[in-house]
Design a protein around this motif. Sequence first.
Motif, PDB file in Angstrom:
ATOM      1  N   GLU A   1      -6.595   2.722   6.291  1.00 16.19           N
ATOM      2  CA  GLU A   1      -5.643   4.295   6.585  1.00 16.19           C
ATOM      3  C   GLU A   1      -5.085   4.958   5.397  1.00 16.19           C
ATOM      4  O   GLU A   1      -5.182   6.227   5.710  1.00 16.19           O
ATOM      5  N   ARG A   2      -4.981   4.086   4.013  1.00 19.55           N
ATOM      6  CA  ARG A   2      -5.167   4.946   2.937  1.00 19.55           C
ATOM      7  C   ARG A   2      -5.531   4.942   2.055  1.00 19.55           C
ATOM      8  O   ARG A   2      -5.733   5.315   1.242  1.00 19.55           O
ATOM      9  N   GLY A   3      -6.960   5.123   2.725  1.00 21.90           N
ATOM     10  CA  GLY A   3      -8.532   5.279   1.529  1.00 21.90           C
ATOM     11  C   GLY A   3      -8.357   3.935   1.040  1.00 21.90           C
ATOM     12  O   GLY A   3      -9.020   4.588  -0.807  1.00 21.90           O
ATOM     13  N   VAL A   4      -7.689   3.623   0.960  1.00 20.62           N
ATOM     14  CA  VAL A   4      -8.219   1.933  -0.314  1.00 20.62           C
ATOM     15  C   VAL A   4      -9.117   1.206   0.191  1.00 20.62           C
ATOM     16  O   VAL A   4      -9.338   0.061   1.291  1.00 20.62           O
TER      17      VAL A   4
ATOM     18  N   ASN B   1     -19.473  -4.797  -1.573  1.00 26.91           N
ATOM     19  CA  ASN B   1     -18.765  -6.007  -0.860  1.00 26.91           C
ATOM     20  C   ASN B   1     -17.563  -5.812  -0.038  1.00 26.91           C
ATOM     21  O   ASN B   1     -16.885  -6.172  -0.139  1.00 26.91           O
ATOM     22  N   ALA B   2     -17.587  -3.606   0.399  1.00 26.67           N
ATOM     23  CA  ALA B   2     -16.540  -3.359   0.780  1.00 26.67           C
ATOM     24  C   ALA B   2     -16.535  -4.538   2.127  1.00 26.67           C
ATOM     25  O   ALA B   2     -17.240  -4.458   2.483  1.00 26.67           O
ATOM     26  N   VAL B   3     -14.735  -4.703   2.773  1.00 22.63           N
ATOM     27  CA  VAL B   3     -15.007  -5.139   3.697  1.00 22.63           C
ATOM     28  C   VAL B   3     -13.968  -4.471   5.246  1.00 22.63           C
ATOM     29  O   VAL B   3     -14.299  -4.625   6.105  1.00 22.63           O
ATOM     30  N   ASN B   4     -14.088  -2.928   4.498  1.00 20.53           N
ATOM     31  CA  ASN B   4     -13.601  -1.780   5.508  1.00 20.53           C
ATOM     32  C   ASN B   4     -14.583  -0.216   5.644  1.00 20.53           C
ATOM     33  O   ASN B   4     -15.299  -0.201   6.391  1.00 20.53           O
ATOM     34  N   LEU B   5     -14.466  -0.371   4.182  1.00 24.84           N
ATOM     35  CA  LEU B   5     -14.938   1.771   4.684  1.00 24.84           C
ATOM     36  C   LEU B   5     -16.247   1.670   3.342  1.00 24.84           C
ATOM     37  O   LEU B   5     -15.896   1.237   2.160  1.00 24.84           O
ATOM     38  N   PRO B   6     -17.617   1.859   3.754  1.00 26.57           N
ATOM     39  CA  PRO B   6     -18.545   2.707   2.358  1.00 26.57           C
ATOM     40  C   PRO B   6     -18.113   3.656   1.704  1.00 26.57           C
ATOM     41  O   PRO B   6     -16.921   4.304   2.712  1.00 26.57           O
ATOM     42  N   SER B   7     -17.899   3.690   0.507  1.00 22.20           N
ATOM     43  CA  SER B   7     -17.343   4.688  -0.104  1.00 22.20           C
ATOM     44  C   SER B   7     -17.984   6.061  -0.279  1.00 22.20           C
ATOM     45  O   SER B   7     -19.915   6.164   0.491  1.00 22.20           O
TER      46      SER B   7
ATOM     47  N   ASP C   1      -4.261  -6.550   3.692  1.00 19.14           N
ATOM     48  CA  ASP C   1      -3.641  -5.854   5.113  1.00 19.14           C
ATOM     49  C   ASP C   1      -4.787  -4.784   5.440  1.00 19.14           C
ATOM     50  O   ASP C   1      -4.507  -3.848   4.919  1.00 19.14           O
ATOM     51  N   VAL C   2      -6.554  -5.375   5.436  1.00 23.25           N
ATOM     52  CA  VAL C   2      -7.226  -4.585   5.338  1.00 23.25           C
ATOM     53  C   VAL C   2      -7.292  -2.912   6.468  1.00 23.25           C
ATOM     54  O   VAL C   2      -7.116  -1.711   6.070  1.00 23.25           O
ATOM     55  N   GLU C   3      -6.326  -2.906   7.739  1.00 22.76           N
ATOM     56  CA  GLU C   3      -5.705  -1.736   8.150  1.00 22.76           C
ATOM     57  C   GLU C   3      -5.471  -0.736   7.219  1.00 22.76           C
ATOM     58  O   GLU C   3      -5.178   0.395   7.986  1.00 22.76           O
ATOM     59  N   ALA C   4      -4.676  -1.818   6.907  1.00 22.42           N
ATOM     60  CA  ALA C   4      -3.351  -0.771   6.621  1.00 22.42           C
ATOM     61  C   ALA C   4      -3.851   0.297   5.052  1.00 22.42           C
ATOM     62  O   ALA C   4      -4.005   1.142   4.476  1.00 22.42           O
ATOM     63  N   ALA C   5      -5.314  -0.722   4.645  1.00 17.35           N
ATOM     64  CA  ALA C   5      -5.371  -0.185   3.512  1.00 17.35           C
ATOM     65  C   ALA C   5      -6.810   1.022   3.794  1.00 17.35           C
ATOM     66  O   ALA C   5      -7.073   1.575   2.565  1.00 17.35           O
TER      67      ALA C   5
ATOM     68  N   PHE D   1       0.542  -1.420  -0.011  1.00 13.06           N
ATOM     69  CA  PHE D   1      -0.298   0.003  -0.151  1.00 13.06           C
ATOM     70  C   PHE D   1       1.248   1.180  -0.073  1.00 13.06           C
ATOM     71  O   PHE D   1       0.818   2.659  -0.804  1.00 13.06           O
ATOM     72  N   ALA D   2       1.952   0.963   0.564  1.00 10.99           N
ATOM     73  CA  ALA D   2       2.521   2.436   0.210  1.00 10.99           C
ATOM     74  C   ALA D   2       3.373   2.615  -0.509  1.00 10.99           C
ATOM     75  O   ALA D   2       3.744   3.736  -0.531  1.00 10.99           O
ATOM     76  N   ALA D   3       3.596   1.478  -1.489  1.00  8.82           N
ATOM     77  CA  ALA D   3       3.694   1.598  -2.006  1.00  8.82           C
ATOM     78  C   ALA D   3       3.282   2.151  -3.888  1.00  8.82           C
ATOM     79  O   ALA D   3       3.741   1.847  -4.856  1.00  8.82           O
ATOM     80  N   ALA D   4       2.569   2.250  -3.248  1.00  9.65           N
ATOM     81  CA  ALA D   4       0.398   1.814  -4.629  1.00  9.65           C
ATOM     82  C   ALA D   4      -0.124   3.435  -4.019  1.00  9.65           C
ATOM     83  O   ALA D   4      -0.851   2.982  -3.386  1.00  9.65           O
ATOM     84  N   PRO D   5       0.509   5.142  -4.479  1.00 11.94           N
ATOM     85  CA  PRO D   5      -0.065   5.814  -4.142  1.00 11.94           C
ATOM     86  C   PRO D   5      -1.377   5.817  -4.918  1.00 11.94           C
ATOM     87  O   PRO D   5      -2.402   7.267  -4.812  1.00 11.94           O
ATOM     88  N   LEU D   6      -1.410   5.356  -6.109  1.00  7.06           N
ATOM     89  CA  LEU D   6      -2.555   5.713  -7.140  1.00  7.06           C
ATOM     90  C   LEU D   6      -3.787   4.729  -6.715  1.00  7.06           C
ATOM     91  O   LEU D   6      -5.029   4.643  -7.482  1.00  7.06           O
ATOM     92  N   LEU D   7      -3.333   4.125  -5.617  1.00  5.40           N
ATOM     93  CA  LEU D   7      -4.112   2.258  -5.740  1.00  5.40           C
ATOM     94  C   LEU D   7      -5.924   2.858  -4.732  1.00  5.40           C
ATOM     95  O   LEU D   7      -5.417   3.266  -3.383  1.00  5.40           O
ATOM     96  N   LYS D   8      -6.493   2.203  -5.550  1.00  3.65           N
ATOM     97  CA  LYS D   8      -7.722   2.724  -5.063  1.00  3.65           C
ATOM     98  C   LYS D   8      -8.618   1.759  -4.324  1.00  3.65           C
ATOM     99  O   LYS D   8      -9.803   1.706  -4.015  1.00  3.65           O
ATOM    100  N   VAL D   9      -8.237   0.671  -5.205  1.00  3.47           N
ATOM    101  CA  VAL D   9      -9.286  -0.661  -4.832  1.00  3.47           C
ATOM    102  C   VAL D   9      -8.363  -2.203  -4.704  1.00  3.47           C
ATOM    103  O   VAL D   9      -7.700  -1.769  -5.061  1.00  3.47           O
ATOM    104  N   VAL D  10      -8.678  -2.932  -3.831  1.00  5.00           N
ATOM    105  CA  VAL D  10      -7.965  -4.519  -4.024  1.00  5.00           C
ATOM    106  C   VAL D  10      -9.615  -5.036  -3.854  1.00  5.00           C
ATOM    107  O   VAL D  10     -10.296  -5.224  -3.207  1.00  5.00           O
TER     108      VAL D  10
END
Length: 529
Positions: free
Chosen positions: A85-88, A310-316, A79-83, A59-68
């Motif tokens: 934190e970075r808004g992914v 089917n998001a497992v962390n936060l709604p959009s 790593d859902v917690e890291a995702a 996640f730290a190496a992927a500044p443009l990443l929006k979704v996994v």
Amino acid sequence: MKILVADKISPKGVEYLRQQPGFEVIEAYGSSPAQVLELVKDVHAIAVRSETKITAEVFAAAPLLKVVGRAGVGVDNVDVEAATERGVVVMNTPGGNTISTAELTFTHILCCARPIAQGAASMKAGNWDRKTLSGVELLRKNIGIIGLGRIGSEVAKRAQAFGMKVLAYDPYLTPARAAAMQVESVSLDALLAGSDYITVHMPLTDETNNMIDEAALAKCKKGVRIVNCARGGIVNEKALVAALKSGQVGAAGLDVYETEPLPKDSELRSAPNIVLTPHIAASTTEAQETVGIEIAEQIADVLVHGAVRNAVNLPSMDAAAAKVIAPYLDLAAKLGTLVQQIAPKQIAKLRVTYQGKVAELDVNAITRALQRGYLRRISGDSVNAVNAPTFMQRLGVQFEVVKLSDAGDYTDLIEVEATGGDGSVNSASGTLIGKSNSPRIVGINGREVEVAAEGSLLVLENNDQPGMVGAVGTLLGQDGVNIADMSLSRLTPGGTAYMVVRVDHEPSEKARAAIKANAAIKFAKFVQL
């Protein structure tokens, strides 16, 4: 936008992504962790199965990443917690393996009834052992299904097609839903005692871990058949091996294990009358194609339309709304899990009331966070802010949202009420305190309390008499449990009082039993927020 397909998914899913205007798809199966770090530098989405690990470093190496997107249910490799934190957004496909798992479960049930695997091995060894390979019919047998969610419901349909009577244990299943499914809702003990076959379909939680242990198996009919295609750890493996050897369990079928891969020296490998498969419940062409297409569609929806399923962390939500709503999400989730732990397991209705400032907001995301909190200990990791309403509906629980402009003594207030089938009501209310918007519990079951909404709580109702605080404090002290915070509440002197004690860690079973044994204590619950 670049999409990295890191693990092999259905070709139809890859083709769907390639057909989307403006998408560039990179297939990089079997990449090393170092290669993944290099590949993600300019990608907007990643599709994985279970092989590639999407770590905090990724996640730290992927500044443009929006979704996994995970083509499957479990997200242990992300790593859902890291995702978060970075808004992914992290998404999975929880429904894609429903039929394949139900069918494998029934395959194991059939193998428990007829020694198919043993017969095949015997034939290949050159034998013709008809007399030693006798089986039984499924017709008019009782099958006990523990957990009537997506997969358990499908197993029930197949069992009914074979003429079996379905006994169901699911403490969160309403009578109306059970009647609609034509199953008999019973207690766990009744299911254990009355079933010829038992299959489990629940997530692995503190409550379900070792649910089928030595004591549970002793309550079963002699010769009961046990099947587990859900999660390793629900059925205690040592107890199962012992019961197979003694004949208490006549046959068993497992697809999941406490340790995976199953150790070569596991006693299960040499146990009699057991069929083992290597966690292949989702390993069908159809299931893999379904989850591959589903995750491709979900990734496209996020990137093109901003829609999240089917998001497992936060709604959009947009950044401005997220900043305002974020503290309420945490408070609502904790109120939901608090009420779930103090209320009866089976409820008919859940009502949330928003009062004051919070009632002026779009409370959809807050409501879903509350539902997710309520379901966290029931449905496990598969529940999220997006699918929580569906889970509530599946349990047959009515849900009501009320908005009021006046919050009384508070700027805003959220109250959750759970109504049982007998009309009993359990409730909790909370608010945000101070500039930091710290979540606080300010009411439990109609009593005014004040305690931080975090950590572990002991919720006690007791006779209002001298020495109660000292008695509870002494028992906790003897158990080595430190008290972080305490709130006391009573309506009238000499009546009943509430004591909410926030502790540093969970008291032992012995200490909890001692607290409950106090004649002055009418109600005692340990709650983990």
